[in-house]
Design a protein around this motif. Structure first.
Motif, PDB file in Angstrom:
ATOM      1  N   SER A 130       0.829  -1.211   0.000  1.00  0.00           N
ATOM      2  CA  SER A 130       0.000   0.000   0.000  1.00  0.00           C
ATOM      3  C   SER A 130       0.858   1.254   0.000  1.00  0.00           C
ATOM      4  N   SER A 131       1.974   1.236   0.713  1.00  0.00           N
ATOM      5  CA  SER A 131       2.819   2.430   0.768  1.00  0.00           C
ATOM      6  C   SER A 131       3.791   2.504  -0.414  1.00  0.00           C
ATOM      7  N   PHE A 132       4.320   1.371  -0.861  1.00  0.00           N
ATOM      8  CA  PHE A 132       5.285   1.423  -1.958  1.00  0.00           C
ATOM      9  C   PHE A 132       4.622   1.779  -3.285  1.00  0.00           C
ATOM     10  N   TYR A 133       3.543   1.096  -3.627  1.00  0.00           N
ATOM     11  CA  TYR A 133       2.948   1.306  -4.945  1.00  0.00           C
ATOM     12  C   TYR A 133       2.234   2.650  -5.071  1.00  0.00           C
ATOM     13  N   THR A 134       1.915   3.295  -3.951  1.00  0.00           N
ATOM     14  CA  THR A 134       1.338   4.638  -4.019  1.00  0.00           C
ATOM     15  C   THR A 134       2.409   5.720  -3.891  1.00  0.00           C
ATOM     16  N   SER A 135       3.658   5.334  -3.705  1.00  0.00           N
ATOM     17  CA  SER A 135       4.735   6.310  -3.524  1.00  0.00           C
ATOM     18  C   SER A 135       5.215   6.831  -4.880  1.00  0.00           C
ATOM     19  N   PRO A 136       5.958   7.943  -4.866  1.00  0.00           N
ATOM     20  CA  PRO A 136       6.545   8.449  -6.113  1.00  0.00           C
ATOM     21  C   PRO A 136       7.903   7.821  -6.427  1.00  0.00           C
ATOM     22  N   PHE A 137       8.322   6.817  -5.645  1.00  0.00           N
ATOM     23  CA  PHE A 137       9.665   6.255  -5.755  1.00  0.00           C
ATOM     24  C   PHE A 137       9.695   5.048  -6.688  1.00  0.00           C
ATOM     25  N   ASP A 138      10.683   5.004  -7.589  1.00  0.00           N
ATOM     26  CA  ASP A 138      10.883   3.810  -8.412  1.00  0.00           C
ATOM     27  C   ASP A 138      11.504   2.687  -7.594  1.00  0.00           C
ATOM     28  N   THR A 139      12.376   3.053  -6.643  1.00  0.00           N
ATOM     29  CA  THR A 139      12.950   2.074  -5.726  1.00  0.00           C
ATOM     30  C   THR A 139      12.804   2.597  -4.306  1.00  0.00           C
ATOM     31  N   ALA A 140      12.615   1.684  -3.367  1.00  0.00           N
ATOM     32  CA  ALA A 140      12.454   2.091  -1.968  1.00  0.00           C
ATOM     33  C   ALA A 140      12.527   0.871  -1.073  1.00  0.00           C
ATOM     34  N   VAL A 141      12.821   1.118   0.197  1.00  0.00           N
ATOM     35  CA  VAL A 141      12.609   0.123   1.244  1.00  0.00           C
ATOM     36  C   VAL A 141      11.218   0.383   1.809  1.00  0.00           C
ATOM     37  N   SER A 142      10.391  -0.646   1.833  1.00  0.00           N
ATOM     38  CA  SER A 142       9.037  -0.518   2.375  1.00  0.00           C
ATOM     39  C   SER A 142       8.949  -1.339   3.653  1.00  0.00           C
ATOM     40  N   VAL A 143       8.649  -0.667   4.745  1.00  0.00           N
ATOM     41  CA  VAL A 143       8.650  -1.289   6.069  1.00  0.00           C
ATOM     42  C   VAL A 143       7.227  -1.353   6.590  1.00  0.00           C
ATOM     43  N   ILE A 145       5.106  -2.454  10.037  1.00  0.00           N
ATOM     44  CA  ILE A 145       5.214  -2.812  11.450  1.00  0.00           C
ATOM     45  C   ILE A 145       3.837  -2.718  12.080  1.00  0.00           C
ATOM     46  N   ASP A 146       3.460  -3.768  12.788  1.00  0.00           N
ATOM     47  CA  ASP A 146       2.224  -3.770  13.556  1.00  0.00           C
ATOM     48  C   ASP A 146       2.384  -4.798  14.676  1.00  0.00           C
ATOM     49  N   PRO A 147       1.363  -5.040  15.478  1.00  0.00           N
ATOM     50  CA  PRO A 147       1.530  -5.987  16.581  1.00  0.00           C
ATOM     51  C   PRO A 147       1.912  -7.405  16.167  1.00  0.00           C
ATOM     52  N   LEU A 148       1.724  -7.746  14.900  1.00  0.00           N
ATOM     53  CA  LEU A 148       2.076  -9.092  14.435  1.00  0.00           C
ATOM     54  C   LEU A 148       3.538  -9.224  14.052  1.00  0.00           C
ATOM     55  N   GLY A 149       4.251  -8.110  13.919  1.00  0.00           N
ATOM     56  CA  GLY A 149       5.661  -8.233  13.575  1.00  0.00           C
ATOM     57  C   GLY A 149       6.184  -7.043  12.804  1.00  0.00           C
ATOM     58  N   CYS A 150       7.449  -7.171  12.421  1.00  0.00           N
ATOM     59  CA  CYS A 150       8.166  -6.132  11.687  1.00  0.00           C
ATOM     60  C   CYS A 150       8.787  -6.778  10.452  1.00  0.00           C
ATOM     61  N   ARG A 151       8.446  -6.266   9.272  1.00  0.00           N
ATOM     62  CA  ARG A 151       8.960  -6.816   8.023  1.00  0.00           C
ATOM     63  C   ARG A 151       9.437  -5.670   7.131  1.00  0.00           C
ATOM     64  N   ALA A 152      10.433  -5.968   6.318  1.00  0.00           N
ATOM     65  CA  ALA A 152      10.924  -4.995   5.347  1.00  0.00           C
ATOM     66  C   ALA A 152      10.960  -5.637   3.969  1.00  0.00           C
ATOM     67  N   TYR A 153      10.712  -4.828   2.950  1.00  0.00           N
ATOM     68  CA  TYR A 153      10.666  -5.292   1.569  1.00  0.00           C
ATOM     69  C   TYR A 153      11.449  -4.313   0.716  1.00  0.00           C
ATOM     70  N   LEU A 154      12.035  -4.833  -0.342  1.00  0.00           N
ATOM     71  CA  LEU A 154      12.744  -3.988  -1.297  1.00  0.00           C
ATOM     72  C   LEU A 154      11.873  -3.842  -2.535  1.00  0.00           C
ATOM     73  N   GLY A 155      11.514  -2.600  -2.830  1.00  0.00           N
ATOM     74  CA  GLY A 155      10.681  -2.327  -3.984  1.00  0.00           C
ATOM     75  C   GLY A 155      11.520  -1.780  -5.128  1.00  0.00           C
ATOM     76  N   ARG A 156      11.269  -2.338  -6.295  1.00  0.00           N
ATOM     77  CA  ARG A 156      11.970  -1.871  -7.502  1.00  0.00           C
ATOM     78  C   ARG A 156      11.006  -1.981  -8.674  1.00  0.00           C
ATOM     79  N   GLY A 157      10.582  -0.824  -9.207  1.00  0.00           N
ATOM     80  CA  GLY A 157       9.620  -0.856 -10.295  1.00  0.00           C
ATOM     81  C   GLY A 157       8.310  -1.483  -9.849  1.00  0.00           C
ATOM     82  N   SER A 158       7.877  -2.511 -10.566  1.00  0.00           N
ATOM     83  CA  SER A 158       6.610  -3.166 -10.223  1.00  0.00           C
ATOM     84  C   SER A 158       6.779  -4.327  -9.253  1.00  0.00           C
ATOM     85  N   LYS A 159       8.004  -4.617  -8.833  1.00  0.00           N
ATOM     86  CA  LYS A 159       8.259  -5.765  -7.966  1.00  0.00           C
ATOM     87  C   LYS A 159       8.523  -5.333  -6.530  1.00  0.00           C
TER      88      LYS A 159
END
Length: 544
Positions: A130-143, A145-159
């Motif tokens: 939800s945050s990466f694909y609505t961002s203006p960034f072609d590449t980004a770290v998308s984090v 975090i909620d009570p179920l855990g903490c996860r990070a993803y690497l966004g590049r283009g459509s992936k």
């Protein structure tokens, strides 16, 4: 029937079945319809989707169920929040629309139509999407975090690919925050924001120097806080603000460490210095803002619906871009901030007619100027315009507005109108051009950044620690609201108004004109302002 090939899937329906139930219809990669269930059911945090909500969604988009090519059923039975039953005496699943999923989780039957489906894509992935694909960034770290855990993803283009790191082994303050919220306020999903507001009251000389590194259990944190309590009276209860302060400090420390680790990882992976944040913990602006400022990241983006309501849009965008491979599209702020349903003049008039014996209505040409006059004169007004906000923050379409200069306004709003704890702060909506001058930051359109208040004179939006959670307003995002703030500035010299959501205790944010009029009457607002109308409560005994 869709073949499932990328060029055959044009319309996607995604539903969140956990708390903050929501659904989206994505048509050719754009939001064609969006509903948050609680806004229409008027039951706060309502999970899932009802038949009426599906009908509303299809009507918004001008589509029928036969147009839907793929369905994503998200957070279905695998993470039910216990808070829903605590709040409402039921898990509310009996209110859901009827649907059946085949034994392979490959097709869902809705109203007799068999539609290809995906069941329970990974929860944090949907937040991150939800945050990466609505961002203006072609590449980004998308984090996420909620009570179920903490996860990070690497966004590049459509992936969007998961980063294989075990943050949960040490990032635990997100869980601790839930324990504190439940202990203090009886609910984690309702109480977390209250803990954040209470936390600075528990700060005193030396408290920030206390070593928290050895604390691994909730009872240890409580025992530490009880050694040097800071009592805050709330009704007939006494809360220890030191406990709120300590858990906020713990979260601050862990967010700092998390962002410090992710910066170099992103650089080595060829990811730009861009950070996207989502999940319920992203609403904790007191922690995220200093952690971002101290990190190697240079730009930050949030999606306004950080909570589970945002997972519906995240799921649809993830399927459209990552699974089907469609290229990214730009998303203007207005598309992210506001939903689809507009209410025509006939709907407004119907709501006014329903309460004609209780209200008086004045039709005015310059309603923006009149609203500015009212606020500058000390009135508390409701402001209803356009489609309702997406996410939990009032962003100038469903707002209660007041004068930020008033030293008594915060207490009046908390005690008489919002009916909530006295320590809870209110936010400023400031013209983006003046935001840096007053707060040191700009470009916070979704009210998801916190900053120090750099000038005196706005006590109603200055928290006890000298900060504010601000919304910056650009005219291209919300012309009438921007013009209102500018008109208030012309009258007072202050380029902001106090902004809080158009509701009162226990109510979701107003959705319809009827909701807005009821809030005027039930919350004791001085006026309700709609386009070219000023509405006020009729004094008893006055003629219609």
């Amino acid at each position: 029937m869709s073949s499932g090939q990328p060029d055959a899937v044009r319309t996607i329906l995604a539903v969140n079945f956990n708390h903050d139930g929501a659904a989206v219809l994505l048509r050719e990669g754009r939001v064609a319809g969006f509903v948050t269930t609680e806004r229409f059911s008027r039951i706060k945090k309502h999970p899932g989707l009802r038949e009426a909500d599906l009908a509303e969604l299809l009507d918004q988009a001008g589509l029928s169920l036969s147009d839907v090519d793929h369905v994503l059923l998200c957070n279905l039975h695998n993470m039910d929040s216990p808070d829903i039953a605590l709040l409402h005496g039921s898990d509310l699943k009996e209110t859901w629309l009827e649907f059946w999923v085949d034994q392979r989780n490959a097709r869902v039957s809705i109203h007799g139509r068999q539609i290809p489906c995906t069941v329970n894509p990974e929860h944090h992935l949907l937040h991150a999407a939800s945050s990466f694909y609505t961002s203006p960034f072609d590449t980004a770290v998308s984090v996420a975090i909620d009570p179920l855990g903490c996860r990070a993803y690497l966004g590049r283009g459509s992936k969007l690919m998961p980063l294989r790191r075990d943050f949960d082994s040490w990032f635990t303050a997100n869980v601790g925050y839930c324990y504190v919220a439940e202990a203090m306020f009886g609910s984690s999903i309702v109480g977390a924001g209250k803990v954040m507001g209470l936390a600075p009251y528990g700060e005193s000389e030396g408290a920030s120097e206390v070593d928290l590194t050895g604390i691994t259990r909730f009872d240890e944190l409580v025992a530490l806080a009880d050694k040097d309590p800071v009592p805050v009276k709330v009704g007939d209860r006494e809360l220890n603000a030191r406990l709120a302060h300590y858990i906020q400090r713990g979260l601050d420390i862990q967010l700092m460490e998390l962002f410090a680790q992710l910066g170099p990882i992103a650089a080595r992976a060829g990811i730009g210095p861009n950070l996207c944040l989502s999940g319920g913990t992203a609403l904790n602006v007191v922690g995220t803002e200093p952690a971002f400022a101290a990190s190697a990241f240079e730009r930050i983006h949030f999606y306004p619906a950080c909570g589970d309501d945002g997972t519906a849009i995240g799921a649809a965008l993830w399927y459209w871009h990552h699974v089907l491979g469609h290229p990214r599209q730009s998303h203007p702020n207005t598309e992210l901030m506001y939903s689809v349903r507009q209410y025509p003049e006939q709907a407004v008039q119907s709501a006014l007619d329903e309460h004609r014996d209780e209200i008086s209505v004045e039709v005015v040409d310059n309603y923006v100027g009149r609203a500015a006059d009212l606020i500058a004169g000390g009135a508390v007004i409701g402001w209803f315009d356009g489609a309702a906000e997406i996410g939990p923050r009032a962003l100038g379409h469903r707002s209660i507005l007041a004068d930020p200069r008033s030293p008594t306004m915060r207490d009046r709003l908390n005690s008489e109108i919002k009916l909530r704890e006295h320590f809870r702060p209110f936010a400023p909506s400031v013209r983006n051009e003046r935001a840096t001058e007053w707060f040191g930051v700009s470009d916070s359109p979704f009210m998801l950044r916190a900053a120090p208040v750099l000038k005196p004179g706005v006590p109603a939006v200055t928290h006890v620690d000298g900060t504010a959670r601000l919304q910056t307003v650009r005219r291209e995002d919300n012309p009438a609201y921007y013009d209102l703030i500018r008109a208030f500035e012309d009258r007072t010299g202050v380029p902001m108004v106090l902004n809080t959501s158009l509701n009162t205790k226990g109510e979701p944010i107003a959705e319809t004109p009827q909701d807005a009029v009821r809030t005027l009457l039930d919350a004791g607002l001085d006026h309700l302002v709609l386009p070219h109308m000023i509405v006020r409560r009729r004094e008893p005994g006055t003629a219609s």
